[in-house]
Design an enzyme around this catalytic site. Structure first.
Site, mmCIF file in Angstrom:
data_model
loop_
_atom_site.group_PDB
_atom_site.id
_atom_site.type_symbol
_atom_site.label_atom_id
_atom_site.label_comp_id
_atom_site.label_asym_id
_atom_site.label_seq_id
_atom_site.Cartn_x
_atom_site.Cartn_y
_atom_site.Cartn_z
ATOM 1 N N SER A 90 6.145 11.827 1.560
ATOM 2 C CA SER A 90 6.498 10.473 0.871
ATOM 3 C C SER A 90 5.794 9.402 1.357
ATOM 4 C CB SER A 90 8.172 10.481 1.289
ATOM 5 O OG SER A 90 8.237 9.952 2.567
ATOM 6 N N ASP A 91 5.882 8.458 0.393
ATOM 7 C CA ASP A 91 5.490 7.267 0.727
ATOM 8 C C ASP A 91 6.668 6.645 1.440
ATOM 9 O OD1 ASP A 91 4.087 4.665 0.958
ATOM 10 O OD2 ASP A 91 3.550 4.712 -1.149
ATOM 11 N N PHE A 92 6.255 5.439 1.853
ATOM 12 C CA PHE A 92 7.404 4.877 3.128
ATOM 13 C C PHE A 92 8.647 4.907 2.764
ATOM 14 C CE2 PHE A 92 9.338 1.595 5.236
ATOM 15 C CZ PHE A 92 8.671 1.610 6.822
#
Length: 883
Positions: free
Chosen positions: A264-266
């Site tokens: 996942s991105d942040f």
């Protein structure tokens, strides 16, 4: 008694101590030592990465597996010799606070080189410095297509064309992973908007998804086997990208055969259900990973099989990239130690790549009357003008290298290159550019007419009575909070930092405005959230600011007249500060002006005076964009258009150096003889710009994006300015341009851009001749389409030409692009030399995606072929037969 986490940490520490002498070894040492470790058969390097992953997975507990599936910074499984995923952002060079690293030119500069081999070296720099500082994963490269010229992060990526982005992305991954570091390619997929990026729904049809946005990912996956892919913040067809089973399971892992893991991105995961949709690791917060993931498995929310599959993918990637056999020093410790310094010798070597990337990435847009290259014999005095000409120029956010190891500003570079042969003098002309300059509306009142500015910031909307949280002098009244301004900010203008960037606030500014000339001034407030403007204690603007807009009060002033200014501002617009930093608009306020016609600020007048007495004027103009901050306009900020026009009127030998994230409008273009696009040029931008200006380097860069003639042209091809979504919680962006992204849309609509995709001039000239085409036999899997032609350097100096091959409309009743890049090559020739150039065409450029069979189709027949210097300039044309 130790709690569970403490027991785990103790086990990890004992394991690290026991393994220190056997695991941190070179690949050759690992190969000889591993077979002897019979208790750890997965350390046998003679086995494949898949076999080794299966062996260690069979020995892992659920607790160990969920520890491994933390996006970055988890404990890993050191007792089995498996490090945690430890990653840093590295799209344009490694970014880690407090540690000097190589600031490479941005992705747009790399894309302008059209140089695959350079992209490998570029990636290797990021990989080497990631490893040297103690990390094993580089969040890079960025291969998001530059669909929208307003996008705040387009500078990180590699342009608007899927073939170019895919080829350069593949090469970067190969470079990163050559350093035994995992590449985490971002952002998958259809990610082209920063405004409300966490909730915007990108609506794209199947054919466009496949032909345009999946195509670069296909090339990266099949040609470079990346360890990881980062899923994006946005939704695609109503489903968040990190929980979209069609994108992750069906397309990426199924159709494309991706073998790595999806991260996942942040904090871009939204549910434990995302794992069933294809997510493998989540973070950085542990809401859906670590112990919480383990509990979800035990409760039946996530299947054991899904966790096993995710862990297997992570292990395979770590074995395939050498992260387990040769982990970066300290990466098996818990917790993660502080970042280590990059060795000086490595920084010196990598500085050469930064220089080469800058040299190859600079684009000569215009050069009338051979204004360039400069010569100190005819330019004995040089005026360098621009507020950031003597500052590090880059964007804001996670891709920004914060501490460039060896910085040379443009003023430094020109001064050094001129040496004793010319006098170089400097004038800023305007105020420095910051994230606030992404806001649309009149230019901010310059500091040269606005004095004694005092700003007071308080926590809470509508709070003007409590003690100020921050009270400080400022140069202008120009504010935009957010990730690129307050968290990772590289502009000269200081941000506010936490907690003002994450919570409602009020601002009060007082200042004195001194009119530089007699006339009528439009004094304005552009804002989101309520604002009141007082002039000499008289309320002249009072607006609730429920949506972003500008209110203007016309005031007649006499030269030298002083006006007392006060602005009260509150971030009380609906949903202005609810949600995360990814979704909230934050504070937006600007005190702007529209002076009487012909009126120059004192700072611009000083620049004009310097230009008048100089042989040559070099104006450095820039923008500043970044993460979570789309541009609201393509106009150069801080009244730089007025600066350029005034300088050009004073000195006919005016050269404009653009250091921008992408396209800007140029109302002054016909008034200047030469324009150079240098992008965000990295730590050696001063050296590389000077080298091109003085002719030590013959420019060869070509635009990887289309520069529109005005802000209406992108709208005409189906791309809207998404800044308007700042007040919409869950916006929808329809991809109405379909398959005609960028230059394809301009060709489809018959529009003439300011500068086309692929455009770029040289100090020499080239001739094209003798086109030959090789027909393609679709029954042969090994057959390739190819064009050959003769290229001649017809000028007087050595130069490099980026030859581009486009195909036209395919022989089918299905609509296909009128122009599509099918291949390219860099060719360097001495004066008068000739070369037969062969270019293999990418098969996908000769195909279309059929939405009935859900597959690629290759039409047979005669295909138009164009060979030339841009998407609109064909020196040769012919046909290619597909049978």
């Amino acid at each position: 008694m130790l709690n569970r986490k403490a027991r785990r940490a103790t086990r990890a520490g004992l394991a690290v101590a026991a393994l220190a002498t056997t695991l941190i070894v070179t690949p050759m040492q690992a190969a000889s030592a591993a077979p002897a470790q019979s208790s750890r058969p997965w350390m046998n390097t003679r086995l494949s990465a898949d076999e080794r992953a299966a062996l260690v997975l069979a020995r892992m507990t659920l607790d160990q597996k969920t520890n491994l599936l933390i996006q970055t910074g988890g404990p890993g499984v050191p007792e089995l010799g498996i490090p945690a995923i430890r990653g840093r952002d590295a799209s344009n060079g490694l970014t880690t606070a407090g540690v000097p690293t190589t600031a490479l030119p941005d992705g747009m500069a790399l894309a302008s080189s059209f140089d695959d081999e350079l992209a490998r070296r570029y990636g290797a720099v990021a990989g080497a410095e990631t490893r040297a500082t103690g990390y094993n994963s580089a969040a890079a490269p960025t291969i998001d297509l530059a669909r929208s010229p307003w996008n705040g992060r387009q500078w990180e990526g590699t342009g608007e064309d899927p073939l170019l982005s895919g080829r350069l992305g593949s090469a970067q991954v190969q470079g990163i992973q050559s350093q035994q570091v995992q590449a985490e390619v971002k952002h998958y997929t259809v990610y082209n908007q920063e405004t409300r990026r966490g909730h915007v729904d990108s609506q794209v049809d199947e054919r466009t998804l496949q032909e345009v946005y999946t195509r670069p990912w296909e090339k990266v996956v099949t040609e470079s086997d990346p360890a990881s892919v980062m899923c994006s913040f946005n939704k695609v067809e109503t489903e968040h990208a990190c929980g979209n089973a069609t994108l992750l399971n069906d397309v990426l892992k199924g159709q494309l055969g991706f073998k790595g893991y999806v991260s996942s991105d942040f904090n871009a995961a939204h549910s434990f259900d995302d794992y069933a949709a294809g997510l493998d690791t989540s973070g950085e917060d542990l809401v859906f990973s670590g112990d919480n993931l383990e509990r979800a498995v035990l409760a039946g929310r996530v299947s054991v099989q899904r966790v096993d599959e995710s862990a297997r993918r992570v292990l395979r990637a770590m074995f395939a990239t050498g992260v387990i056999d040769n982990p970066p020093a300290g990466s098996l410790t818990t917790p993660q130690p502080a970042s280590k310094p990059v060795p000086a010798a490595m920084l010196s070597q990598n500085d050469q790549v930064a220089t080469t990337s800058g040299n190859e990435g600079i684009v000569l847009l215009k050069n009338d009357r051979a204004q360039l290259p400069l010569s100190t014999s005819s330019a004995r005095s040089i005026a360098v003008i621009g507020s950031d000409a003597d500052h590090y120029i880059t964007g804001g956010g996670s891709a920004a290298v914060r501490d460039p190891a060896r910085l040379t500003t443009i003023l430094d570079g020109i001064t050094a290159r001129a040496g004793s042969g010319a006098t170089v003098q400097y004038a800023p002309g305007t105020d420095p550019v910051s994230t606030a300059d992404t806001l649309p509306g009149p230019a901010p009142v310059p500091s040269s007419v606005l004095s004694d500015v005092t700003a007071q910031y308080r926590l809470g909307a509508g709070n003007f009575s409590s003690p100020a949280f921050i009270s400080r002098p400022e140069a202008q009244i120009n504010l935009r909070t957010g990730l690129a301004n307050d968290v990772i900010n590289t502009s000269q203008v200081p941000g506010l930092g936490f907690p003002l960037v994450t919570s409602p606030m009020t601002g009060r500014w007082t200042a004195t405005l001194t009119a530089p000339a007699t006339g009528t001034y439009g004094l304005s407030v552009s804002h989101l959230g309520s604002a009141k403007l007082y002039l000499d204690d008289r309320l002249v603007v009072d607006d609730a600011g429920a949506t972003y807009g500008t209110q203007t009060q016309d005031v007649t002033l006499t030269a030298g007249q002083e006006v007392q200014v006060r602005i009260d501002y509150s971030t009380d617009a609906p949903h202005q500060f609810d949600g995360s930093l990814n979704d909230q608009p934050g504070a937006m306020l600007r005190f702007g002006w529209t002076p009487p016609a012909g009126t120059l600020s004192p700072a611009i007048q000083q620049a004009v005076d310097l230009a008048k007495k100089s042989d040559v004027a070099v104006v450095v103009a820039r923008d500043y964009t970044g993460e979570a901050a789309d541009r609201g306009t393509l106009t150069l900020p801080q009244d730089q258009d007025a600066l350029i026009s005034a300088v050009a009127a004073a000195n006919p030998r005016t050269v404009v150096v653009l250091a921008t994230s992408g396209a800007v409008t140029m109302p002054w273009l016909n008034s200047v003889p030469a324009v150079v696009e240098a992008w965000y040029g990295g730590q050696q931008q001063g050296k590389t710009v000077a080298s091109v200006l003085f002719g030590d380097v013959n420019p060869s860069g070509k635009l990887p994006v289309t520069f529109p003639a005005d802000e209406q042209q992108p709208v005409a091809i189906g791309v809207r300015n998404t800044f308007s979504d700042v007040a919409t919680v869950n916006p929808t962006t329809r991809y109405d341009d379909g398959i005609d992204v960028g230059y394809r849309g301009y060709a489809e609509k018959g529009l003439t851009p300011l500068f086309p995709f692929g455009h770029g001039l040289s100090y020499t000239t080239f001739g094209y001749d003798k086109l030959q085409t090789k027909q393609l036999n679709t029954r042969s899997a090994k057959d390739t389409a190819q064009v050959k032609f003769q290229l001649t350097n017809t000028g007087r100096r050595a130069g490099t030409e980026v030859v581009q091959v486009y195909v036209g409309t395919l022989p089918t009743a299905v609509d296909t692009p009128a122009r599509a890049l099918a291949g390219y090559a860099r060719v360097t020739l001495e004066p008068g030399r000739k070369s037969m150039v062969s270019v293999d065409l990418d098969l996908r450029s000769l195909q279309y995606w059929d939405t009935t069979s859900h597959s690629w189709v290759t039409p047979t027949g005669r295909v138009p072929v164009y060979v030339g210097t841009s998407a609109t300039s064909a020196q040769l044309s012919g046909t290619l037969t597909v049978r």
